[in-house]
Design a protein around this motif. Structure first.
Motif, PDB file in Angstrom:
ATOM      1  N   GLY A 249      18.451 104.972  53.207  1.00 22.38           N
ATOM      2  CA  GLY A 249      17.007 105.099  53.395  1.00 22.38           C
ATOM      3  C   GLY A 249      16.337 103.857  53.952  1.00 22.38           C
ATOM      4  O   GLY A 249      15.112 103.756  53.933  1.00 22.38           O
ATOM      5  N   TYR A 250      17.129 102.900  54.480  1.00 18.54           N
ATOM      6  CA  TYR A 250      16.519 101.641  54.897  1.00 18.54           C
ATOM      7  C   TYR A 250      15.491 101.788  56.022  1.00 18.54           C
ATOM      8  O   TYR A 250      14.518 101.023  56.052  1.00 18.54           O
ATOM      9  CB  TYR A 250      17.595 100.611  55.270  1.00 18.54           C
ATOM     10  N   PRO A 251      15.613 102.757  56.954  1.00 12.77           N
ATOM     11  CA  PRO A 251      14.562 102.842  57.979  1.00 12.77           C
ATOM     12  C   PRO A 251      13.235 103.386  57.452  1.00 12.77           C
ATOM     13  O   PRO A 251      12.238 103.359  58.167  1.00 12.77           O
ATOM     14  CB  PRO A 251      15.159 103.793  59.025  1.00 12.77           C
ATOM     15  N   LEU A 252      13.232 103.882  56.214  1.00 15.91           N
ATOM     16  CA  LEU A 252      11.985 104.426  55.656  1.00 15.91           C
ATOM     17  C   LEU A 252      10.923 103.352  55.461  1.00 15.91           C
ATOM     18  O   LEU A 252       9.734 103.654  55.401  1.00 15.91           O
ATOM     19  CB  LEU A 252      12.266 105.096  54.305  1.00 15.91           C
ATOM     20  N   TRP A 253      11.370 102.097  55.343  1.00 20.94           N
ATOM     21  CA  TRP A 253      10.449 101.052  54.911  1.00 20.94           C
ATOM     22  C   TRP A 253       9.823 100.271  56.058  1.00 20.94           C
ATOM     23  O   TRP A 253       9.127  99.309  55.841  1.00 20.94           O
ATOM     24  CB  TRP A 253      11.189 100.104  53.960  1.00 20.94           C
ATOM     25  N   VAL A 277      22.846  99.397  49.758  1.00 21.14           N
ATOM     26  CA  VAL A 277      24.046  98.578  49.922  1.00 21.14           C
ATOM     27  C   VAL A 277      23.672  97.187  50.430  1.00 21.14           C
ATOM     28  O   VAL A 277      24.523  96.446  50.901  1.00 21.14           O
ATOM     29  CB  VAL A 277      25.076  99.259  50.851  1.00 21.14           C
ATOM     30  N   ALA A 278      22.384  96.845  50.329  1.00 20.07           N
ATOM     31  CA  ALA A 278      21.868  95.524  50.712  1.00 20.07           C
ATOM     32  C   ALA A 278      22.183  95.183  52.162  1.00 20.07           C
ATOM     33  O   ALA A 278      22.770  94.145  52.456  1.00 20.07           O
ATOM     34  CB  ALA A 278      22.406  94.444  49.770  1.00 20.07           C
ATOM     35  N   PRO A 279      21.782  96.051  53.103  1.00 19.60           N
ATOM     36  CA  PRO A 279      22.073  95.755  54.505  1.00 19.60           C
ATOM     37  C   PRO A 279      21.197  94.625  55.024  1.00 19.60           C
ATOM     38  O   PRO A 279      20.129  94.341  54.476  1.00 19.60           O
ATOM     39  CB  PRO A 279      21.731  97.071  55.214  1.00 19.60           C
ATOM     40  N   GLY A 280      21.640  93.982  56.094  1.00 21.69           N
ATOM     41  CA  GLY A 280      20.782  93.027  56.770  1.00 21.69           C
ATOM     42  C   GLY A 280      19.815  93.760  57.689  1.00 21.69           C
ATOM     43  O   GLY A 280      19.711  94.977  57.670  1.00 21.69           O
ATOM     44  N   THR A 320      25.975  91.455  44.962  1.00 22.99           N
ATOM     45  CA  THR A 320      24.749  90.999  44.311  1.00 22.99           C
ATOM     46  C   THR A 320      24.183  89.782  45.051  1.00 22.99           C
ATOM     47  O   THR A 320      22.970  89.671  45.267  1.00 22.99           O
ATOM     48  CB  THR A 320      25.020  90.649  42.840  1.00 22.99           C
ATOM     49  N   TRP A 321      25.071  88.860  45.422  1.00 25.78           N
ATOM     50  CA  TRP A 321      24.660  87.719  46.245  1.00 25.78           C
ATOM     51  C   TRP A 321      24.015  88.220  47.533  1.00 25.78           C
ATOM     52  O   TRP A 321      22.970  87.715  47.959  1.00 25.78           O
ATOM     53  CB  TRP A 321      25.878  86.850  46.566  1.00 25.78           C
ATOM     54  N   GLN A 322      24.615  89.227  48.146  1.00 29.18           N
ATOM     55  CA  GLN A 322      24.080  89.765  49.402  1.00 29.18           C
ATOM     56  C   GLN A 322      22.704  90.384  49.192  1.00 29.18           C
ATOM     57  O   GLN A 322      21.805  90.232  50.037  1.00 29.18           O
ATOM     58  CB  GLN A 322      25.049  90.796  49.980  1.00 29.18           C
ATOM     59  N   LEU A 323      22.515  91.098  48.083  1.00 27.06           N
ATOM     60  CA  LEU A 323      21.209  91.677  47.790  1.00 27.06           C
ATOM     61  C   LEU A 323      20.156  90.579  47.649  1.00 27.06           C
ATOM     62  O   LEU A 323      19.045  90.697  48.195  1.00 27.06           O
ATOM     63  CB  LEU A 323      21.271  92.517  46.518  1.00 27.06           C
ATOM     64  N   THR A 326      19.636  88.965  51.336  1.00 26.54           N
ATOM     65  CA  THR A 326      18.897  89.791  52.294  1.00 26.54           C
ATOM     66  C   THR A 326      17.462  90.062  51.825  1.00 26.54           C
ATOM     67  O   THR A 326      16.587  90.345  52.643  1.00 26.54           O
ATOM     68  CB  THR A 326      19.611  91.128  52.546  1.00 26.54           C
ATOM     69  N   SER A 327      17.219  89.960  50.516  1.00 32.49           N
ATOM     70  CA  SER A 327      15.866  90.131  49.980  1.00 32.49           C
ATOM     71  C   SER A 327      15.043  88.848  50.077  1.00 32.49           C
ATOM     72  O   SER A 327      13.845  88.861  49.767  1.00 32.49           O
ATOM     73  CB  SER A 327      15.923  90.583  48.517  1.00 32.49           C
ATOM     74  N   GLY A 328      15.684  87.757  50.472  1.00 29.51           N
ATOM     75  CA  GLY A 328      14.975  86.484  50.582  1.00 29.51           C
ATOM     76  C   GLY A 328      14.686  85.837  49.243  1.00 29.51           C
ATOM     77  O   GLY A 328      13.765  85.026  49.131  1.00 29.51           O
ATOM     78  N   PHE A 329      15.488  86.163  48.207  1.00 30.96           N
ATOM     79  CA  PHE A 329      15.242  85.612  46.880  1.00 30.96           C
ATOM     80  C   PHE A 329      15.741  84.170  46.802  1.00 30.96           C
ATOM     81  O   PHE A 329      16.867  83.870  47.209  1.00 30.96           O
ATOM     82  CB  PHE A 329      15.957  86.441  45.811  1.00 30.96           C
ATOM     83  N   ARG A 330      14.917  83.300  46.245  1.00 32.20           N
ATOM     84  CA  ARG A 330      15.305  81.920  45.974  1.00 32.20           C
ATOM     85  C   ARG A 330      15.101  81.550  44.508  1.00 32.20           C
ATOM     86  O   ARG A 330      15.886  80.817  43.937  1.00 32.20           O
ATOM     87  CB  ARG A 330      14.510  80.945  46.855  1.00 32.20           C
TER      88      ARG A 330
END
Length: 409
Positions: A249-253, A277-280, A320-323, A326-330
């Protein structure tokens, strides 16, 4: 008496604690008592020394194609053509010709997942006129082999659609008769080009067998929202609240704020969950908004080094690292939130009685009455463990050690 005691651990990175487990559930969590080691041994069952490591819920991979894997085999050149149909044909032309059987590949991949900390799984099994039930049966056999090490649900998945090839719907029906747990669907507009008929079949079978639904949705923009709206209409009309997942569903956003807001409100109202699946790329899941609205969100690895993609390594800690990345979490809290999504977020999709995450601060899964399925990891904090992805891991399923140091016990 407790069936096991897990000593000297830090639940979600907190204070050192001792955790007792009875009948696969946490019975008590108490401050660690260094002097209680010998006293606890007689009649207490298994004692696990946590060595001061983090105690976290085990991973829940809620979007994995166990029947689409080449893990453990020689690396091969990627030969897939663009698009879902082109990729599907590439898989179809190659999956029987691997160096080992489909059964061996599935079992090896599930074993690797368990060894790395995943004990809750929802796997697709492709059913179509080419494979029949062969791929489904391979996943079912691996589930049986590892039934004491992991809980596995199987989605009967019509990867080739339901309308493009005569007999596809009948194969899907046969897989459900054979014991699949979830009815799958895929891109009702762009692949099958008849969303009403496609969804009639998917939801009709779900109603017939009283099973939940999980639909792959890759469709972009307004088209994707149209399909999502049709899925929501069926969910509401059939009273299937809490029984439907939209995966990818990534193009929904990427359409508009108004579309995003309306979609989140609808999914929250109908308890429609989503698996990523935490895509880029530019279309990122609005994770915080979804969770705060009460939408169940889980994480998965998709296919792993297969005929679709060279990515994937059976390690949900990597994903999890990838999520987080790709979410920009710091911030530590947000990186820990990625871990919560990868563990109990997915668990709440597999078992709807499991409370959903309600905020980025939720840290469930290590309290009395919770299922005693854990991964023990070294690390100064949860965020540090996600960044470092250490190999020192002990995995427990329902209170029993099932893997240690990346090897099955």
């Amino acid at each position: 008496m407790p069936s096991s005691i897990i000593r000297n651990v830090r639940p979600w990175g907190g204070n050192l604690s001792d955790v007792t487990v009875t009948d696969g559930l946490i019975s008590t969590v108490t401050p660690h008592d260094p002097g209680a080691a010998q006293a606890a041994m007689p009649g207490a069952g298994t004692v696990v020394d946590g060595r001061g490591r983090l105690l976290l819920p085990s991973f829940s991979d809620v979007h994995v194609h166990l029947d689409s894997t080449r893990l453990g085999l020689p690396f091969r050149e990627h030969t897939g053509a663009p698009g879902v149909w082109g990729m599907m044909l590439n898989d179809r032309n190659n999956w029987r010709n691997a160096e080992t059987s489909i059964g061996e590949r599935v079992e090896t991949t599930l074993q690797m997942m368990i060894e790395r900390g995943t004990t809750r799984v929802r796997s697709y099994a492709q059913v179509d006129v080419d494979a029949g039930l062969e791929r489904f049966e391979a996943v079912a056999a691996a589930r049986e082999t590892h039934k004491d090490r992991a809980d596995v649900q199987i989605i009967a998945f019509p990867q080739a659609g339901l309308l493009r090839e005569q007999g596809s719907a009948a194969v899907l029906d046969e897989a459900l008769k054979a014991g699949a747990d979830v009815v799958g669907g895929i891109d009702p507009c762009s692949l099958d080009r008849d969303p009403v008929k496609h969804l009639d079949i998917v939801f009709g079978l779900a109603e017939k067998y009283q099973l939940p639904v999980d639909i792959h949705l890759h469709e972009p923009g307004e088209l994707g929202h149209f399909s999502a709206d049709l899925i929501a209409e069926r969910t509401r009309a059939l009273g299937m609240q809490g029984q439907v997942t939209i995966s990818h569903g990534y193009p929904l956003w990427g359409v508009s704020e108004a579309h995003t807001r309306a979609l989140i409100e609808t999914w929250a109202e109908l308890d429609i969950s989503t698996a990523t699946v935490a895509p880029g790329g530019r279309h990122q899941l609005p994770l915080a908004q979804l969770v705060e609205a009460g939408v169940r969100v889980g994480l998965g690895e998709d296919g792993q080094r297969d005929y679709w993609s060279p990515y994937g390594n059976a390690d949900m800690l990597d994903r999890t690292w990838q999520l987080a990345f790709t979410s920009g979490f710091r911030a530590d809290e947000l990186i820990e939130h990625a871990m919560a999504v990868a563990t109990m977020g997915g668990a709440s999709i597999l078992d709807r009685s499991t409370p959903r995450l309600r905020s980025a601060a939720d840290r469930p899964g290590t309290q009395p009455s919770d299922v005693a399925s854990f991964i023990l990891l070294p690390g100064d904090s949860v965020a540090a463990a996600v960044m470092d992805r250490p190999a020192d891991r002990t995995v427990l399923h329902r209170g029993r050690v099932v893997a240690d140091q990346l090897t099955l016990v």
